[in-house]
Design a protein around this motif. Structure first.
Motif, PDB file in Angstrom:
ATOM      1  N   LEU A 133     -89.040 -11.822  21.590  1.00 16.84           N
ATOM      2  CA  LEU A 133     -90.488 -12.179  22.158  1.00 16.84           C
ATOM      3  C   LEU A 133     -91.548 -12.579  21.446  1.00 16.84           C
ATOM      4  O   LEU A 133     -92.854 -12.212  20.991  1.00 16.84           O
ATOM      5  N   ASN A 134     -90.986 -13.609  20.620  1.00 14.56           N
ATOM      6  CA  ASN A 134     -91.943 -14.120  19.379  1.00 14.56           C
ATOM      7  C   ASN A 134     -92.795 -15.324  19.581  1.00 14.56           C
ATOM      8  O   ASN A 134     -93.569 -15.456  18.682  1.00 14.56           O
ATOM      9  N   ASN A 135     -92.970 -15.472  20.905  1.00 13.14           N
ATOM     10  CA  ASN A 135     -93.942 -16.611  21.311  1.00 13.14           C
ATOM     11  C   ASN A 135     -95.182 -16.130  21.338  1.00 13.14           C
ATOM     12  O   ASN A 135     -96.271 -16.915  21.080  1.00 13.14           O
ATOM     13  N   LYS A 136     -95.504 -14.928  21.367  1.00 14.78           N
ATOM     14  CA  LYS A 136     -96.984 -14.206  21.496  1.00 14.78           C
ATOM     15  C   LYS A 136     -97.103 -13.010  20.667  1.00 14.78           C
ATOM     16  O   LYS A 136     -96.220 -12.249  20.411  1.00 14.78           O
ATOM     17  N   LEU A 137     -98.236 -12.846  19.792  1.00 20.25           N
ATOM     18  CA  LEU A 137     -98.539 -11.901  18.860  1.00 20.25           C
ATOM     19  C   LEU A 137     -98.246 -10.409  19.455  1.00 20.25           C
ATOM     20  O   LEU A 137     -97.813  -9.616  19.214  1.00 20.25           O
ATOM     21  N   HIS A 138     -98.863 -10.368  20.750  1.00 20.87           N
ATOM     22  CA  HIS A 138     -99.149  -9.186  21.414  1.00 20.87           C
ATOM     23  C   HIS A 138     -97.598  -8.718  21.781  1.00 20.87           C
ATOM     24  O   HIS A 138     -97.614  -7.565  22.302  1.00 20.87           O
ATOM     25  N   ARG A 139     -96.614  -9.514  21.822  1.00 18.98           N
ATOM     26  CA  ARG A 139     -95.426  -9.069  22.136  1.00 18.98           C
ATOM     27  C   ARG A 139     -94.323  -8.955  21.158  1.00 18.98           C
ATOM     28  O   ARG A 139     -93.380  -8.442  21.172  1.00 18.98           O
ATOM     29  N   SER A 140     -94.701  -9.757  20.152  1.00 18.78           N
ATOM     30  CA  SER A 140     -93.760  -9.995  19.087  1.00 18.78           C
ATOM     31  C   SER A 140     -93.276  -8.815  18.240  1.00 18.78           C
ATOM     32  O   SER A 140     -92.229  -8.818  17.594  1.00 18.78           O
ATOM     33  N   TYR A 141     -93.925  -7.710  18.204  1.00 20.67           N
ATOM     34  CA  TYR A 141     -93.813  -6.292  17.873  1.00 20.67           C
ATOM     35  C   TYR A 141     -93.005  -5.410  18.655  1.00 20.67           C
ATOM     36  O   TYR A 141     -92.799  -4.286  18.237  1.00 20.67           O
ATOM     37  N   GLU A 142     -92.821  -5.740  19.955  1.00 21.15           N
ATOM     38  CA  GLU A 142     -92.362  -4.692  20.810  1.00 21.15           C
ATOM     39  C   GLU A 142     -90.855  -4.220  20.543  1.00 21.15           C
ATOM     40  O   GLU A 142     -90.387  -3.418  20.878  1.00 21.15           O
ATOM     41  N   HIS A 143     -90.256  -5.283  19.887  1.00 23.47           N
ATOM     42  CA  HIS A 143     -88.763  -5.193  19.914  1.00 23.47           C
ATOM     43  C   HIS A 143     -88.253  -4.041  18.982  1.00 23.47           C
ATOM     44  O   HIS A 143     -87.197  -3.274  19.126  1.00 23.47           O
ATOM     45  N   VAL A 144     -89.097  -3.466  18.062  1.00 24.87           N
ATOM     46  CA  VAL A 144     -88.780  -2.334  17.432  1.00 24.87           C
ATOM     47  C   VAL A 144     -88.647  -0.986  18.146  1.00 24.87           C
ATOM     48  O   VAL A 144     -87.716  -0.101  18.047  1.00 24.87           O
ATOM     49  N   GLN A 145     -89.815  -0.681  18.948  1.00 24.33           N
ATOM     50  CA  GLN A 145     -89.636   0.318  19.945  1.00 24.33           C
ATOM     51  C   GLN A 145     -88.603   0.080  20.920  1.00 24.33           C
ATOM     52  O   GLN A 145     -88.037   1.158  21.379  1.00 24.33           O
ATOM     53  N   THR A 146     -88.624  -1.035  21.519  1.00 23.15           N
ATOM     54  CA  THR A 146     -87.561  -1.454  22.456  1.00 23.15           C
ATOM     55  C   THR A 146     -86.060  -0.902  22.123  1.00 23.15           C
ATOM     56  O   THR A 146     -85.273  -0.450  22.762  1.00 23.15           O
ATOM     57  N   GLU A 147     -85.702  -1.417  20.624  1.00 20.43           N
ATOM     58  CA  GLU A 147     -84.433  -0.992  20.383  1.00 20.43           C
ATOM     59  C   GLU A 147     -84.273   0.440  20.110  1.00 20.43           C
ATOM     60  O   GLU A 147     -83.035   1.096  20.560  1.00 20.43           O
ATOM     61  N   ARG A 148     -85.246   0.994  19.681  1.00 17.32           N
ATOM     62  CA  ARG A 148     -85.157   2.495  19.447  1.00 17.32           C
ATOM     63  C   ARG A 148     -84.941   3.198  20.976  1.00 17.32           C
ATOM     64  O   ARG A 148     -84.262   4.069  20.971  1.00 17.32           O
ATOM     65  N   THR A 149     -85.644   2.686  21.899  1.00 13.63           N
ATOM     66  CA  THR A 149     -85.531   3.172  23.218  1.00 13.63           C
ATOM     67  C   THR A 149     -84.044   3.177  23.712  1.00 13.63           C
ATOM     68  O   THR A 149     -83.466   4.072  24.551  1.00 13.63           O
ATOM     69  N   LEU A 150     -83.706   1.881  23.751  1.00 15.00           N
ATOM     70  CA  LEU A 150     -82.481   1.541  24.306  1.00 15.00           C
ATOM     71  C   LEU A 150     -81.248   2.285  23.730  1.00 15.00           C
ATOM     72  O   LEU A 150     -80.222   2.901  24.237  1.00 15.00           O
ATOM     73  N   ARG A 151     -81.574   2.566  22.327  1.00 16.69           N
ATOM     74  CA  ARG A 151     -80.405   3.383  21.532  1.00 16.69           C
ATOM     75  C   ARG A 151     -80.548   4.658  22.040  1.00 16.69           C
ATOM     76  O   ARG A 151     -79.417   5.661  21.906  1.00 16.69           O
ATOM     77  N   ALA A 152     -81.571   5.156  22.363  1.00 13.49           N
ATOM     78  CA  ALA A 152     -81.707   6.406  22.836  1.00 13.49           C
ATOM     79  C   ALA A 152     -81.145   6.810  24.133  1.00 13.49           C
ATOM     80  O   ALA A 152     -80.392   7.873  24.387  1.00 13.49           O
ATOM     81  N   LEU A 153     -81.420   5.690  25.014  1.00 16.07           N
ATOM     82  CA  LEU A 153     -80.755   5.833  26.257  1.00 16.07           C
ATOM     83  C   LEU A 153     -79.199   5.386  26.423  1.00 16.07           C
ATOM     84  O   LEU A 153     -78.409   5.822  27.223  1.00 16.07           O
ATOM     85  N   PHE A 154     -78.663   4.644  25.595  1.00 17.12           N
ATOM     86  CA  PHE A 154     -77.427   4.148  25.557  1.00 17.12           C
ATOM     87  C   PHE A 154     -76.601   4.264  24.174  1.00 17.12           C
ATOM     88  O   PHE A 154     -76.252   3.522  23.877  1.00 17.12           O
ATOM     89  N   GLY A 155     -76.618   5.538  23.929  1.00 20.55           N
ATOM     90  CA  GLY A 155     -76.190   5.714  22.426  1.00 20.55           C
ATOM     91  C   GLY A 155     -74.700   5.909  22.335  1.00 20.55           C
ATOM     92  O   GLY A 155     -74.288   5.942  21.258  1.00 20.55           O
TER      93      GLY A 155
END
Length: 446
Positions: A133-155
């Motif tokens: 999501l690097n096209n917009k500043l306000h979305r560009s940092y989401e991936h850190v928590q998203t990866e953390r969440t997906l690994r928690a759900l699909f570990g």
């Protein structure tokens, strides 16, 4: 063919839901900039949709909100001191950046990742690639928590592979499942994966939008396909029509949606409509399926009407009788051209014979409809049993979450409220309690 179901993981709206108008190219988001929002109503609207679809027998789950504001972002650009100091300084010196740190956009989980089911991948695991999501500043940092969440759900790595986001550079601009559609004879059988991109980074002569940015690159789509181990004979890459992007179609899911063997799309969705359909039909022959294309002509619904109503930003869901229901926002019934078309569509005898509508105005005003709110994950029975069960929607979970929202969420949030350090404390308190409800301790970096 294995028995499999498609789960829709809807984004649970966070306690700081607000209208900052940060997304240039998203007409709805930009037009409601700095309006007062209602976080409580937004969350309850989303939960009502999840509960209703689960009650209909559709597999429904949720992705939790992200922590806001992002102190990682604010401290990373030089704001120092206590959390309260950081917020106060940012509000005084850089209010737009503070708004970016408070972005509500993670609620649109169609942008969380691209997902390929085990029936399509080389190692027979479900693959997730987190969107950068690097096209917009306000979305560009989401991936850190998203990866953390997906690994928690699909570990469970026997069944799942979670890939980190692609390099955060314009060449690999990746917006996740909002530009990805899977077509198949059934969720448990091999399918065709359609990647839609807006521009080609390494071909300066390739067509591209002139007014609004093209957020997805061909190079990013190709990288995801490689990471997921997809069969090239069952993978199709197609470009968005540049002039359609310039009319506010910032993602493909604003102009097309697919499910099973049905592609519901607007005449102006693709740069090369004929070539895209031909490639899909050829690829689907490899999985013994035949494409059913439902085309909406510009003469019936203009691109402008499609964007304002979010007709295509809908969920297309398979029913037990083999027909499909189209989940649309209430705005579709309020647009005369779209309403007329939908009446004709459901009476035509085609694959889509039912409309399900929801009031999602809080999400719609911020630029996202039913399809933006969900991440589609096709899972076999064994895979579904291996994922974290605390996020699967049930009546009991719905009741607990409604009570949680009523306890913690404000019913009005103005732009000035983002400068109040108390809001950040409220959000952290709410999310800390949420981790207990969902059974996800340690989900957040508090």
């Amino acid at each position: 063919m294995k028995n499999a179901r498609e789960y829709n993981f809807d984004g649970l709206v966070g306690p700081s839901h607000n209208y900052a108008g940060l997304s240039f190219g998203n007409v709805a988001s930009f037009s409601n900039v700095k309006s007062a929002s209602n976080p409580k109503q937004a969350a309850l609207q989303g939960l009502a949709k999840m509960r209703s679809l689960a009650a209909r027998g559709f597999a429904q789950a949720l992705l939790p909100p992200q922590m806001r504001p992002s102190f990682r972002l604010l401290r990373g650009i030089g704001f120092t001191g206590s959390d309260a100091d950081v917020i106060t300084k940012a509000y005084r010196e850089a209010p737009v950046i503070l708004a970016s740190a408070y972005s509500a956009s993670p609620m649109w989980t169609a942008n969380a990742a691209t997902v390929s089911p085990s029936a399509d991948t080389a190692d027979a695991r479900v693959h997730f690639t987190v969107a950068n999501l690097n096209n917009k500043l306000h979305r560009s940092y989401e991936h850190v928590q998203t990866e953390r969440t997906l690994r928690a759900l699909f570990g469970d790595e026997r069944h799942f592979a979670v890939h980190e986001a692609l390099p955060s550079t314009p060449a690999f601009g990746d917006e996740g499942a909002a530009n990805h559609t899977r077509l198949c004879a059934g969720h448990g059988s091999p399918g065709v994966e359609l990647f839609v991109y807006g521009r080609v980074e390494f071909d300066p002569d390739a067509p591209a939008p002139q007014h609004y940015p093209a957020r997805q690159t061909l190079e990013a789509s190709q990288a995801v396909a490689r990471l997921h181990g997809l069969d090239g004979t069952r993978t199709v890459f197609a470009q968005q029509a540049p002039d359609t992007v310039d009319q506010g179609v910032f993602h493909n899911d604003v102009i097309a949606v697919g499910n099973d063997d049905v592609l519901f799309y607007h005449q102006r969705a693709f740069l090369d409509e004929h070539g895209t359909l031909h490639a899909l039909r050829r690829a689907m022959a490899n999985v013994h399926a035949e494409l059913r294309a439902v085309r909406v002509d510009s003469s019936e619904v203009s691109v402008a009407d499609a964007v304002s109503s979010y007709l295509f930003n809908s969920q297309l869901l398979s029913k037990p009788d083999g027909r499909m229901a189209l989940v649309v926002p209430q705005e579709c019934h309020e647009n005369p051209a779209v309403s007329r078309y939908l009446q004709k569509l459901t009476a035509s005898g085609g694959p889509i014979d039912e409309l399900i509508s929801f009031d999602l105005r809080q999400s719609m005003r911020n630029g996202g409809g039913p399809a933006c709110l969900r991440l589609r994950v096709s899972l076999t029975d064994e895979e579904a049993g291996a994922m974290h069960q605390g996020v699967v929607m049930t009546d009991a979970l719905h009741a607990r979450l409604v009570a949680w929202v009523e306890k913690h969420y404000r019913d009005r949030l103005s732009p000035a409220d983002l400068g109040d350090p108390a809001l950040a404390i409220e959000v952290q308190t709410a999310l800390d309690e949420l981790t207990g409800i969902l059974g996800l301790p340690g989900l957040y970096e508090f």
